[in-house]
Design a protein around this motif. Structure first.
Motif, PDB file in Angstrom:
ATOM      1  N   TYR A   3       0.851  -1.198   0.000  1.00  0.00           N
ATOM      2  CA  TYR A   3       0.000   0.000   0.000  1.00  0.00           C
ATOM      3  C   TYR A   3       0.889   1.252   0.000  1.00  0.00           C
ATOM      4  CZ  TYR A   3      -4.148  -2.816   0.916  1.00  0.00           C
ATOM      5  OH  TYR A   3      -5.172  -3.716   0.811  1.00  0.00           O
ATOM      6  N   GLU A  23       1.369   0.402  -7.822  1.00  0.00           N
ATOM      7  CA  GLU A  23       1.167  -0.383  -9.035  1.00  0.00           C
ATOM      8  C   GLU A  23       2.384  -1.241  -9.377  1.00  0.00           C
ATOM      9  OE1 GLU A  23       0.084   2.251 -12.136  1.00  0.00           O
ATOM     10  OE2 GLU A  23      -1.853   2.821 -11.243  1.00  0.00           O
ATOM     11  N   ARG A  32      -7.235   2.848   0.800  1.00  0.00           N
ATOM     12  CA  ARG A  32      -5.934   3.353   0.332  1.00  0.00           C
ATOM     13  C   ARG A  32      -5.473   2.514  -0.860  1.00  0.00           C
ATOM     14  NH1 ARG A  32      -1.800   6.509   2.185  1.00  0.00           N
ATOM     15  NH2 ARG A  32      -3.072   6.970   4.039  1.00  0.00           N
ATOM     16  N   GLU A  33      -4.907   3.169  -1.859  1.00  0.00           N
ATOM     17  CA  GLU A  33      -4.473   2.503  -3.072  1.00  0.00           C
ATOM     18  C   GLU A  33      -3.153   1.761  -2.864  1.00  0.00           C
ATOM     19  OE1 GLU A  33      -4.219   5.349  -6.153  1.00  0.00           O
ATOM     20  OE2 GLU A  33      -6.391   5.707  -6.273  1.00  0.00           O
ATOM     21  N   LYS A  34      -2.954   0.733  -3.695  1.00  0.00           N
ATOM     22  CA  LYS A  34      -1.709  -0.015  -3.671  1.00  0.00           C
ATOM     23  C   LYS A  34      -0.731   0.545  -4.704  1.00  0.00           C
ATOM     24  CE  LYS A  34      -3.098  -4.560  -1.932  1.00  0.00           C
ATOM     25  NZ  LYS A  34      -2.987  -6.016  -2.155  1.00  0.00           N
TER      26      LYS A  34
END
Length: 466
Positions: A223, A314, A310-312
């Motif tokens: 994350y 890439e 929450r974004e990971k």
């Protein structure tokens, strides 16, 4: 003249009667013969059945009783062993000394022959050889897939097993370690209390725990904005100044602490503990123990919940963190400052056992406990070679070696008659009596053989497994 013709007229009839009577008589004899033979055959068959039936019943009854009384026991595959001892008498050993405690010795990757089976092996000469063969694994036959119009129903998910009492009682404090040590020529129980760091616990953890640790750490670090920091007791993960998770090894399991409200996960598939009353975990009060693959998957769901959308990253590349913690013994960890020795004291007064002038194979189990014998086994730097395996008995060593001598495989080949000279791996078995102090270096020991060596003041030194 008239009487002559009268007799002549009746002569053909008399002959016919005689012939007919003879035929009837012969037929009667044949009938009686076959009838008698038939009765005899039936009588013999009946007697045979009467004899066989009781034997069959006597043979089957014990088998049925044994089936009811004895539980089936799975036996491990055994490796062939070459008999190299001088005399061929039955041995009494059933266990093998390993470098691990007695309760863990069943997990050895390579099983050993039991003494009873070894004792049955005939004595072999130098020309006899035993070659190891790899087990043949039969591949299952391929089953053609059958197309169905409707998909099969998915089985219901099984509930997770609840934590045991041992899991509930784990803590950050390390349990005192009981060891058996030689001090000033005496063999005593020693109680040592260690304070192990998080890093030391990971180093000495099982491979399964290290694998779970690596996967969970990769999940957290994938994350965006997550950082990690290792302290003495645990490894913490934070986003900015907020701590979102902690990882710690407690007992035999990996524990994950998350910044989630435990009350929201009561009576769910997640079997959690509430640690909100512990100051160290006030910000991460939800404790989830990872001890199987199912809980590993559940822990990733809980991590997603704490990340709250929450974004990971890439292009995140996973790291095998388990490789960063290869196993080490306690001594180098103490030297590196990863383990602190808090206390060291005698657990009891007096010796664990006093060396004896002579000991027999039948009495050793009453004189010395298995775990103490295991703890006193020393490990050699030499590596075992299993090319050709053999055995030797304690009384044979006692016969051909003097008090205080060191017994090695090379010396056995020189001194013991009929010892197979091509042997590369030798197991020491208990038999008879030992009346001298010996240092025996071998590839393997039965539990009784090791006790005999130790009880007479000697040393049992085991080579490393290849």
């Amino acid at each position: 003249m008239a009487s002559y013709f009268l007799i002549a007229d009746f002569q053909p009839g008399i002959i016919a009667l005689i012939v007919l009577a003879a035929l009837l008589f012969i037929g009667a004899l044949i009938f009686i013969f076959f009838k008698t033979k038939c009765k005899t055959d039936k009588s013999e068959e009946k007697e045979a059945n009467d004899v066989i039936a009781p034997v069959a019943e006597e043979t089957l009854e014990p088998a049925i009783e044994n089936t009811e009384e004895n539980e089936p026991v799975e036996e491990e595959a055994e490796e062939p062993v070459t008999e190299v001892c001088e005399e061929n008498e039955p041995a009494t050993e059933e266990e093998e000394i390993c470098e691990t405690p007695a309760e863990e010795r069943a997990d050895e990757s390579v099983p050993e022959d039991t003494a009873e089976e070894i004792a049955k092996e005939p004595e072999l000469t130098e020309d006899a050889t035993v070659e190891e063969s790899e087990p043949v694994v039969e591949e299952p036959e391929a089953v053609p897939a059958v197309a169905t119009e409707q998909p099969a129903e998915q089985p219901a998910e099984e509930p997770d097993e609840p934590d045991s009492a041992d899991d509930d009682n784990d803590s950050d404090e390390d349990e005192p370690v009981r060891q058996v040590a030689r001090t000033d020529g005496h063999i005593r129980y020693i109680i040592i209390k260690y304070n192990k760091s998080h890093t030391a616990k990971l180093i000495q953890s099982a491979d399964g725990v290290k694998n779970y640790y690596s996967q969970i750490k990769n999940e957290l670090m994938s994350y965006k904005g997550v950082r990690s920091r290792i302290s003495w007791k645990y490894e913490s993960f934070s986003v900015g100044r907020a701590t979102i998770a902690k990882l710690a090894v407690r007992g035999k399991n990996l524990s994950l602490f998350l910044a989630l409200d435990p009350k929201n996960y009561v009576d769910t598939k997640y079997i959690i503990d509430d640690k909100s009353e512990v100051a160290a975990y006030e910000k991460t009060p939800l404790l989830y123990r990872i001890k199987n693959d199912r809980r590993l998957n559940y822990s990733k769901e809980l991590i997603a919940a704490v990340m709250d959308g929450r974004e990971k990253t890439e292009d995140y590349k996973e790291t095998d963190y388990a490789k960063e913690y290869p196993y080490e013994k306690i001594e180098p960890l103490i030297e590196r400052g990863l383990v602190k020795v808090l206390t060291e004291e005698d657990a009891q007064s007096g010796d664990v056992f006093k060396p004896r002038d002579m000991v027999t194979a039948t009495e050793v189990n009453e004189l010395l406990q298995d775990d103490i014998a295991v703890a006193l086994i020393e490990e050699s730097d030499e590596v075992s070679d299993r090319t050709k395996q053999g055995i030797v008995n304690i009384d044979t060593l006692s016969k051909h070696f003097a008090d205080g001598e060191t017994v090695t495989l090379e010396e056995m080949k020189k001194r013991i008659p009929k010892f197979v000279k091509s042997t590369t791996y030798v197991k020491v078995l208990a038999r008879g009596a030992l009346d001298k102090k010996l240092t025996v270096i071998a590839d393997s020991f039965s539990i009784e053989a090791a006790k005999m060596i130790l009880l007479t003041g000697g040393n049992a030194v085991k080579k490393k497994n290849s």
